[in-house]
Design a protein around this motif. Sequence first.
Motif, PDB file in Angstrom:
ATOM      1  N   ILE A 291      22.428  45.961  28.551  1.00  0.00           N
ATOM      2  CA  ILE A 291      21.613  46.956  27.845  1.00  0.00           C
ATOM      3  C   ILE A 291      21.502  46.592  26.367  1.00  0.00           C
ATOM      4  N   LEU A 292      22.631  46.219  25.746  1.00  0.00           N
ATOM      5  CA  LEU A 292      22.608  45.866  24.327  1.00  0.00           C
ATOM      6  C   LEU A 292      21.758  44.628  24.074  1.00  0.00           C
TER       7      LEU A 292
ATOM      8  N   GLY B  25      14.596  55.395  15.159  1.00  0.00           N
ATOM      9  CA  GLY B  25      14.491  56.703  15.793  1.00  0.00           C
ATOM     10  C   GLY B  25      14.299  56.562  17.288  1.00  0.00           C
ATOM     11  N   LEU B  26      14.458  57.656  17.993  1.00  0.00           N
ATOM     12  CA  LEU B  26      14.283  57.652  19.442  1.00  0.00           C
ATOM     13  C   LEU B  26      12.854  57.247  19.784  1.00  0.00           C
TER      14      LEU B  26
ATOM     15  N   LEU C 132      16.657  52.221  25.534  1.00  0.00           N
ATOM     16  CA  LEU C 132      18.045  52.624  25.749  1.00  0.00           C
ATOM     17  C   LEU C 132      18.981  51.714  24.964  1.00  0.00           C
ATOM     18  N   GLY C 133      18.680  50.419  24.930  1.00  0.00           N
ATOM     19  CA  GLY C 133      19.481  49.496  24.143  1.00  0.00           C
ATOM     20  C   GLY C 133      19.463  49.825  22.666  1.00  0.00           C
ATOM     21  N   ASN C 134      18.293  50.236  22.171  1.00  0.00           N
ATOM     22  CA  ASN C 134      18.182  50.588  20.748  1.00  0.00           C
ATOM     23  C   ASN C 134      19.082  51.762  20.391  1.00  0.00           C
ATOM     24  N   ILE C 135      19.060  52.811  21.205  1.00  0.00           N
ATOM     25  CA  ILE C 135      19.873  53.985  20.884  1.00  0.00           C
ATOM     26  C   ILE C 135      21.354  53.688  21.133  1.00  0.00           C
TER      27      ILE C 135
END
Length: 285
Positions: A153-154, A164-165, A87-90
């Motif tokens: 989250i970040l 990518g997801l 979730l942090g990545n997206i």
Amino acid sequence: MTYQLNPETSLGIVKLKVSNIEDSIAFYERVIGLKTTRRTTVTASLSANGNDTLLELEQINTPYTGSHRGHTGLYHFALLVPSRKALGNILKHLIHSKIAIGQADHLVSEALYLSDPDHNGIEIYRDRPRSEWNYDQNDQVRMASDPIDWEGILAEAEQVPFQGLDEGTVMGHIHLHVSDLDKAYLYYCKLLGFSLESDWSANGALFVGAGRYHHHIGLNIWNGRGGKPLPEHATGIDYYTIRLANPDELATVVERLRNEGYAVQPNEAGYITKDPFGIGIQFAI
């Protein structure tokens, strides 16, 4: 005894009708981070892992241009990522891409919200462990819409370019605009066999699931009571998929629907029908 779906029930492919296939593919690849696995001049299939389709797109010729307000249909589909790091990545990618996003901490999950070029709603979320879910005196799961912990989250995000997801992403749930909550409860709980996991009817919504999941399907009347289905040539949801646990349960669900007068037709994946609000449902294994 009240019929209930097998706890292994899950959701599968969501098919959307779009106005421009090229624009939609570009959005889902570059913004969401899905991979196109098959395409024609007017259709595309998209996946997180390059194999299992999550989303199908079909371009509509001369799409309906009227308002979607006052109609039943899609509120959002929800992509479930496997971890807070994912979730942090997206989230980091969306911020860097200057994409407008909404957000909410639902207690059971942390969620991001955005829309595609045709204003189809998208949620990307991660679940908290079930051991952290809490229940009220009626044994219904507690949910809320609190602000997310942006910094936390970040901080989980990887310090590398977006790849990518996450490949472990699945279709977690679907949230629909319906015209009548009582009718929705009778269809989704009493007929199909989902359980009512959270009753927000005072706020115009119900959340139903199988296997005590917080919800596989959200149902709301926020687009107006008594809404009608959109025209067939409108952008939006064509169908979503309920994946049943085994062939026997698939046969049982089909029989129950037909006994109540619903038209159910076989297709390549299993069977397809429409709910009382004109929303397509594909049943598969």
